[in-house]
Scaffold this motif. Sequence first.
Motif, mmCIF file in Angstrom:
data_model
loop_
_atom_site.group_PDB
_atom_site.id
_atom_site.type_symbol
_atom_site.label_atom_id
_atom_site.label_comp_id
_atom_site.label_asym_id
_atom_site.label_seq_id
_atom_site.Cartn_x
_atom_site.Cartn_y
_atom_site.Cartn_z
ATOM 1 N N LEU A 209 13.426 3.684 -5.844
ATOM 2 C CA LEU A 209 12.772 2.901 -4.621
ATOM 3 C C LEU A 209 11.937 3.963 -3.726
ATOM 4 O O LEU A 209 12.785 4.924 -3.126
ATOM 5 C CB LEU A 209 13.895 2.167 -3.918
ATOM 6 C CG LEU A 209 13.282 1.394 -2.580
ATOM 7 C CD1 LEU A 209 12.243 0.300 -2.818
ATOM 8 C CD2 LEU A 209 14.563 0.812 -1.867
ATOM 9 N N GLU A 210 10.847 3.830 -3.275
ATOM 10 C CA GLU A 210 10.028 4.683 -2.457
ATOM 11 C C GLU A 210 9.728 3.977 -1.287
ATOM 12 O O GLU A 210 8.939 2.787 -1.285
ATOM 13 C CB GLU A 210 8.786 5.267 -3.190
ATOM 14 C CG GLU A 210 9.131 6.243 -4.623
ATOM 15 C CD GLU A 210 7.922 6.547 -4.826
ATOM 16 O OE1 GLU A 210 6.863 6.297 -4.574
ATOM 17 O OE2 GLU A 210 8.051 7.322 -6.028
ATOM 18 N N ILE A 211 9.864 4.505 -0.186
ATOM 19 C CA ILE A 211 9.707 3.912 1.021
ATOM 20 C C ILE A 211 8.924 4.948 1.990
ATOM 21 O O ILE A 211 9.384 5.950 2.325
ATOM 22 C CB ILE A 211 11.004 3.273 1.614
ATOM 23 C CG1 ILE A 211 11.651 2.562 1.078
ATOM 24 C CG2 ILE A 211 10.701 2.940 3.188
ATOM 25 C CD1 ILE A 211 13.187 2.274 1.721
ATOM 26 N N CYS A 212 7.913 4.383 2.767
ATOM 27 C CA CYS A 212 7.083 5.478 3.510
ATOM 28 C C CYS A 212 6.928 4.428 4.676
ATOM 29 O O CYS A 212 6.573 3.066 4.936
ATOM 30 C CB CYS A 212 5.464 5.739 2.985
ATOM 31 S SG CYS A 212 4.651 6.496 4.033
ATOM 32 N N ILE A 213 7.581 5.116 5.891
ATOM 33 C CA ILE A 213 7.351 4.512 7.244
ATOM 34 C C ILE A 213 6.393 5.158 8.086
ATOM 35 O O ILE A 213 6.589 6.621 8.122
ATOM 36 C CB ILE A 213 8.695 4.228 7.999
ATOM 37 C CG1 ILE A 213 9.501 5.598 8.216
ATOM 38 C CG2 ILE A 213 9.556 3.333 7.243
ATOM 39 C CD1 ILE A 213 10.723 5.712 9.169
ATOM 40 N N SER A 214 5.539 4.605 8.847
ATOM 41 C CA SER A 214 4.475 5.414 9.489
ATOM 42 C C SER A 214 4.553 4.486 11.038
ATOM 43 O O SER A 214 4.466 3.635 11.240
ATOM 44 C CB SER A 214 3.269 5.171 9.315
ATOM 45 O OG SER A 214 2.172 5.747 10.319
ATOM 46 N N PHE A 215 4.872 5.674 12.033
ATOM 47 C CA PHE A 215 4.848 5.207 13.180
ATOM 48 C C PHE A 215 3.887 5.922 14.228
ATOM 49 O O PHE A 215 3.886 6.847 14.491
ATOM 50 C CB PHE A 215 6.220 5.531 14.052
ATOM 51 C CG PHE A 215 6.523 4.943 15.485
ATOM 52 C CD1 PHE A 215 6.906 3.676 15.766
ATOM 53 C CD2 PHE A 215 6.292 5.740 16.572
ATOM 54 C CE1 PHE A 215 7.187 2.961 16.816
ATOM 55 C CE2 PHE A 215 6.505 5.338 17.568
ATOM 56 C CZ PHE A 215 7.007 3.959 18.078
ATOM 57 N N ASN A 216 3.003 5.133 14.759
ATOM 58 C CA ASN A 216 1.628 5.504 15.566
ATOM 59 C C ASN A 216 1.148 7.004 14.824
ATOM 60 O O ASN A 216 0.728 8.064 15.189
ATOM 61 C CB ASN A 216 2.087 5.993 16.897
ATOM 62 C CG ASN A 216 2.433 4.838 17.878
ATOM 63 O OD1 ASN A 216 2.070 3.629 17.452
ATOM 64 N ND2 ASN A 216 3.001 4.948 18.878
#
Length: 670
Positions: A209-216
């Motif tokens: 499982l690959e997860i990418c989170i981006s905040f601003n």
Amino acid sequence: MEQKSDVQYRAEKEYKNSREKFSLLLREIISNAIHAVLIRQSKENGFVPRINLDIDFDEENEKCSITLTDNGEGFTEHNSNYFNALDKRNEEKEQFKFHPLGQGRLAIVYFTDFAEYETVYKDKNGILKKRKIPYPPIIDNANALFTVDLFSDEDAHEDDSYTKLMLEISRSQSFSRAKTFFKKHSDASTLKQWFVETFFPFIVNNKNLEICISFNRNSENINKSDIESESDVISFNITLLEETIEKKAEFKLWLIKKEEKMHGENPVTCFARNLRAELSNRKLSYSIDSDDGYHFYLTSDYFDEQVDTKGERIDISEVEISLINSKIDEILDEKFKTVINKNREETKQNLKKFRKQYPSLEAFVEDTGLIQGKNIVRADEIIKTAIEEKSKIEKKFWTQKDDVNATEKAKENFTDSPECEKLLNSSLQIYVKHRERVLKHLHSLIQTFDEEGNDKPELESTVHELFFKRGTILGDETANVNHLHNLWILDDKFTIFSSNFKAQSTKQGQKASDIYIWADDPEKTKQILILELKSTTKAHNAGNREEGMIAQVKRYAQDFYQNPKDILNWDIDTNSVQYIGIILARKSDINKELSSNNVSGDFEQVPFLSNSYYKDEKFSISANNPTTRKPIRIELYSFEDIYELAYSRNQVFFKLLKKEFNVEDDNGVD
């Protein structure tokens, strides 16, 4: 097909008690995305499940956009059937023990202003199709929500299936909920930690499982390898009683490395249905000091069976929680055995230093309990424990001595008790001499006439300086000047000040009360004591029609309520503060105040004191809105009573100095 009004009613009912928990929205949409990619992974060899979370949070313009994309199968005919109806459990999710309840979309209805699903999927002929499903529906006269067939599909130009959920949050009420959450998780790094703490079982049990989170536009990646490289897992079983039937439950305790050190109580985070959840009765924790820090996570199928519909609360009994916590203590005590032994050795050294530096307090510390603990007991903690124990014994001593209902035999037995032995053997020479000098000074101020028989008016500033030097602030950062006050005259509990217990003496001419004492303990009720000192011979405003002594204190309470930062540099919600006002004045001035027309209701006499009174009053929080009031306890103490009380306490100390362990005088009269 779900009717719009029914769905909105259910959303309000489901989340109205969690209206500030914006995290529930993220939990729902992200868990659904994880379900989608893991189901597809089970059907296709070599498939890599991916999720992208992109958040654009604009506090200045009060807008928040969230885009969540997963490479699952999309809205196939099979998946659409479950999307069209709430409360319909997806059989594929059931097979993976995801425990779907079919209600997740209610969070979208409650927490967002606009949402749109964009999905690419294979139809029954294996051809990729694309469809957009907005919420609320943009079709004229549409009275249904979450109905795929209302929106036509088209041939897709993409190479693979996916689902993209786009959320918009802009209304004031909606945005304030998001703002509360993102105030705490204000960057990609802290958001990543929340992600791990919320979806840990999903991540640790799915290596691809690959997860990418981006905040601003700042990004962080999350996968199992990052966690697994710095984690350990310990399995254990506990036999629990479920409806009179014994049931063996299996648990997994995960230890995840973190950069911060561990100190004191460390929480154990629980998970149910692969999501973080709280125990309903109390929390699990493990107490230790260690330079190596860990997050403690606990997972179990047993929790999955006991969680509520939102997956937020695990309903198990306190007995079960105690059994689980005891087992965790046993496991971690063994793991941290070396650390515990090191901590105990350091505590022994701190005790050794304490005995050498504070021999007068040594009797008030039980060595065994401190040495057997798992945390390092610092010297200042030992001192605090000793002082608190000593204060409790002293309070019990005076209560017993002044108890008119107690027999002389009972008083004698207590005086000869081991507790009193600790007091009687404590070295108090310097402290008692200081008190003797202060009390003589106070007595001279109380006297109405001087040695020649003339009137002797005393200024308020004189008694103010005696109690507490003007312009002084006491707290943990000023521990070296904690002796520069005589507030013990009022009550011995004001002897020591710490980071949570502070005091301030105002300067000459400052428009505020003479002395403020406040307690800002995060685990207790926040309190403020407004102490107003009057002349020991005659108060200028006792019974004054314009503003008496009591009205003056209420005004100071109002000033603090409106401007706590200006008054005490205390950033506090003044609605959560408990207010106490104390006035020290001559007994004649107190009688004059209480008999005046501007005092309403009867004041009660303070027990054991002759000319001191109290009453639960209220003060207006604003001069422009006198009807809105807050409770305040008003206490009026006469200097005569305070002096007699402090003098009586000091007589015992003098006897201790002389090693006169009998509290009776030479004539045998108490």
